[in-house]
Design a protein around this motif. Structure first.
Motif, mmCIF file in Angstrom:
data_model
loop_
_atom_site.group_PDB
_atom_site.id
_atom_site.type_symbol
_atom_site.label_atom_id
_atom_site.label_comp_id
_atom_site.label_asym_id
_atom_site.label_seq_id
_atom_site.Cartn_x
_atom_site.Cartn_y
_atom_site.Cartn_z
ATOM 1 N N ASP A 141 0.856 -1.181 0.000
ATOM 2 C CA ASP A 141 0.000 0.000 0.000
ATOM 3 C C ASP A 141 0.895 1.234 0.000
ATOM 4 O O ASP A 141 1.901 1.271 0.720
ATOM 5 N N ARG A 142 0.533 2.248 -0.794
ATOM 6 C CA ARG A 142 1.396 3.403 -0.964
ATOM 7 C C ARG A 142 0.703 4.695 -0.558
ATOM 8 O O ARG A 142 -0.524 4.759 -0.468
ATOM 9 N N LEU A 143 1.533 5.721 -0.324
ATOM 10 C CA LEU A 143 1.003 7.046 -0.034
ATOM 11 C C LEU A 143 0.386 7.632 -1.306
ATOM 12 O O LEU A 143 0.936 7.465 -2.402
ATOM 13 N N ASN A 144 -0.740 8.325 -1.155
ATOM 14 C CA ASN A 144 -1.278 9.036 -2.308
ATOM 15 C C ASN A 144 -0.533 10.360 -2.465
ATOM 16 O O ASN A 144 0.332 10.698 -1.650
ATOM 17 N N ASP A 145 -0.852 11.115 -3.500
ATOM 18 C CA ASP A 145 -0.116 12.351 -3.790
ATOM 19 C C ASP A 145 -0.201 13.342 -2.627
ATOM 20 O O ASP A 145 0.791 14.002 -2.284
ATOM 21 N N LYS A 146 -1.367 13.456 -2.041
ATOM 22 C CA LYS A 146 -1.551 14.388 -0.924
ATOM 23 C C LYS A 146 -0.707 13.973 0.278
ATOM 24 O O LYS A 146 -0.080 14.802 0.935
#
Length: 329
Positions: A141-146
């Motif tokens: 799972d990854r960080l979104n742009d925000k």
């Protein structure tokens, strides 16, 4: 005095030793004359009077009410944080560091357990409240742009703080040189156990390191924090004698806190009431006395936080019932 002693025609070797001892005693006496009881009392009154002011706030106060109630730390002191692996020693200390640097204190963090990148990122997550697993893609799972933008802002915040992170410093001499040069408000050693080589008297080696770091703290007017690893502790380490590797660490410490997490000890059978709870036992405090408290712990961000009073009462009642039933919780 030297002339009086040396008037004898023959001076034996033992006499010379006595002469040296007397000269040292006389020199010590001269130094003591600078510290009369009158001056000590005057300084004591001045110190206590300043603390009685409504404006006085201990600089090491963390803003964690239950933990702060155990007693504040002081400069020229040694704090030992003990516990088994995974129970939250480093997490608690990093929360301390985060709050101290946010209040303008300067820190040196000597790490043998975590890389500098990991420590810097953990401090960032304490500020941004981002998820550790998403930050390092532990579970795909990854960080979104925000969130990623928030992470960058967190590192910019950290750049402006007075914190130095050093990995695997080889000797205490090197540590001392850096501490005396930088003159921090606090310096941390994580962990003391990893600094020593295998030998017959491990306790002496650990004690020597603790003693030197305590002396450095006194000389530099700072607070020394040592993280100490405990091994094979069956229950909550509520006794200062649990650091079996070193009696001398116990003697040198001004404060000694032990950390325990039931969730780490019993991953499967942990009672729901004890999940997300860090137990802290102050078993030694030269100025503060002893006591215990509970803090909440968010594994995703690494944050510790105060618990509401009803939750504290719930935990105390649960543990009391367990003791009455003979259950070791």
């Amino acid at each position: 005095r030297w002339r009086q002693i040396t008037r004898a025609k023959e001076i034996k070797l033992t006499d010379i030793s006595k002469i040296i001892e007397e000269m040292e005693a006389l020199r010590a006496l001269e130094e003591c004359e600078d510290y009369s009881l009158k001056d000590i009392i005057s300084s004591a009154i001045e110190t206590i009077e300043a603390r009685q002011s409504k404006d006085y706030i201990n600089e090491f106060k963390l803003g964690l009410p239950d933990y702060d109630m155990l007693g504040h730390f002081e400069r020229k002191s040694l704090l030992v944080i003990g516990g088994e692996s995974g129970h939250g020693k480093s997490s608690l200390v990093l929360n301390m560091v985060y709050r101290w640097i946010n209040n303008g204190l300067s820190i040196i963090y000597f790490s043998y357990e975590m890389s500098a990148i990991v420590i810097a990122t953990k401090l960032n997550l304490l500020y941004t409240a981002l998820d550790w697993n998403k930050t390092f893609v532990i579970r795909d799972d990854r960080l979104n742009d925000k969130e990623f933008s928030k992470l960058i802002d967190g590192f910019k915040w950290l750049e402006g703080k007075k914190v130095v992170i050093i990995e695997k410093m080889k000797t205490v001499d090197m540590m001392e040189t850096i501490i005396r040069s930088y003159q921090p408000d606090v310096f941390v050693l994580d962990t003391i156990n990893t600094m020593i080589k295998e030998q017959h008297r491990v306790d002496i080696a650990l004690g020597d390191i603790a003693r030197r770091l305590k002396r450095i703290a006194v000389d530099t007017n700072s607070l020394a924090v040592i993280i100490a690893q405990l091994k094979d502790i069956p229950e909550r380490p509520t006794d200062k004698n649990m650091i079996k590797e070193s009696r001398q660490i116990r003697d040198e410490a001004d404060y000694m806190d032990f950390i325990y997490r039931e969730e780490e000890k019993n991953i499967v059978d942990c009672p729901e009431k004890m999940r997300g709870i860090i137990e802290i036992y102050r078993v030694k405090g030269r100025l503060t006395g002893v006591g215990y408290c509970y803090l909440g712990f968010d594994k995703s961000t690494g944050r510790v936080f105060p618990l509401p009073e009803d939750k504290v009462r719930e935990i105390d009642n649960y543990k009391y019932k367990c003791r009455m039933k003979g259950i070791k919780r």
